[in-house]
Design a protein around this motif. Structure first.
Motif, PDB file in Angstrom:
ATOM      1  N   GLN A 199       0.866  -1.166   0.000  1.00 62.05           N
ATOM      2  CA  GLN A 199       0.000   0.000   0.000  1.00 62.05           C
ATOM      3  C   GLN A 199       0.915   1.230   0.000  1.00 62.05           C
ATOM      4  OE1 GLN A 199      -3.345  -0.349  -0.318  1.00 62.05           O
ATOM      5  NE2 GLN A 199      -2.774  -2.510  -0.477  1.00 62.05           N
ATOM      6  N   PRO A 200       0.423   2.394  -0.423  1.00 61.60           N
ATOM      7  CA  PRO A 200       1.290   3.573  -0.469  1.00 61.60           C
ATOM      8  C   PRO A 200       1.975   3.875   0.867  1.00 61.60           C
ATOM      9  CG  PRO A 200      -0.762   4.037  -1.606  1.00 61.60           C
ATOM     10  CD  PRO A 200      -0.912   2.692  -0.948  1.00 61.60           C
ATOM     11  N   GLU A 201       1.290   3.668   1.976  1.00 67.09           N
ATOM     12  CA  GLU A 201       1.873   3.961   3.289  1.00 67.09           C
ATOM     13  C   GLU A 201       2.976   2.982   3.683  1.00 67.09           C
ATOM     14  OE1 GLU A 201      -2.035   1.710   3.929  1.00 67.09           O
ATOM     15  OE2 GLU A 201      -1.400   3.413   2.710  1.00 67.09           O
ATOM     16  N   ARG A 255       0.934   9.207  -5.983  1.00 66.62           N
ATOM     17  CA  ARG A 255       0.670  10.459  -5.256  1.00 66.62           C
ATOM     18  C   ARG A 255       0.495  10.243  -3.754  1.00 66.62           C
ATOM     19  NH1 ARG A 255      -2.068  12.185 -10.075  1.00 66.62           N
ATOM     20  NH2 ARG A 255      -3.982  11.185  -9.435  1.00 66.62           N
ATOM     21  N   GLU A 256       0.093   9.049  -3.353  1.00 69.40           N
ATOM     22  CA  GLU A 256      -0.148   8.764  -1.939  1.00 69.40           C
ATOM     23  C   GLU A 256       1.101   8.285  -1.189  1.00 69.40           C
ATOM     24  OE1 GLU A 256      -3.519   6.206  -1.415  1.00 69.40           O
ATOM     25  OE2 GLU A 256      -4.744   7.389  -2.796  1.00 69.40           O
ATOM     26  N   GLU A 296      -2.544   7.568  -8.933  1.00 65.63           N
ATOM     27  CA  GLU A 296      -3.140   7.772  -7.608  1.00 65.63           C
ATOM     28  C   GLU A 296      -2.275   7.129  -6.527  1.00 65.63           C
ATOM     29  OE1 GLU A 296      -7.086   6.188  -7.918  1.00 65.63           O
ATOM     30  OE2 GLU A 296      -7.712   7.753  -9.318  1.00 65.63           O
ATOM     31  N   PHE A 297      -1.815   5.921  -6.778  1.00 63.25           N
ATOM     32  CA  PHE A 297      -0.968   5.204  -5.823  1.00 63.25           C
ATOM     33  C   PHE A 297       0.308   6.014  -5.574  1.00 63.25           C
ATOM     34  CE2 PHE A 297       2.178   2.229  -4.358  1.00 63.25           C
ATOM     35  CZ  PHE A 297       1.488   1.294  -3.602  1.00 63.25           C
TER      36      PHE A 297
END
Length: 113
Positions: free
Chosen positions: A44-46, A101-102, A98-99
């Motif tokens: 996940q991006p985080e 950018r996060e 989108e991914f």
């Protein structure tokens, strides 16, 4: 001090990264899952941090534009995300953008060449 002419192309930066032990890629598959090369972990991006980015522009063709992101995961694994940008992206659709950018960005001087 290194000659700045040595770092003008994507392949030159990738070779320098490889010498520093960063040779694997994070890639988004056709299902929109971000994976580390030779791994089944779904990121996940985080789970990632961008620590450096390099942009390349083609001299004669705007379609030759690319960006290389040096990325670190929460486990300390280092890798690259490579994307061409402009008319043709490596990743069609908006999911990759989108991914990306996060993903948090924490620039590091470690990869200043």
């Amino acid at each position: 001090m290194e000659n700045s002419d040595e770092m003008t192309t994507l392949s030159q930066v990738m070779a320098k990264m490889s010498k520093r032990g960063v040779s694997r890629e994070f890639r988004m598959n056709e299902n929109g899952e971000m994976k580390f090369e030779n791994s089944e972990k779904n990121y996940q991006p985080e789970d990632l941090t961008i620590i450096k980015s390099y942009r390349f522009e083609g001299d004669s063709n705007p379609d030759d534009n690319a960006v290389l992101y040096v990325v670190k995961d929460t486990g300390g694994n280092m890798g690259m995300i490579i994307d061409s940008y402009g008319a043709d992206s490596n990743y069609p659709g908006e999911k990759f953008d989108e991914f990306l950018r996060e993903i948090p960005i924490h620039e590091s001087d470690e990869f200043n060449f």
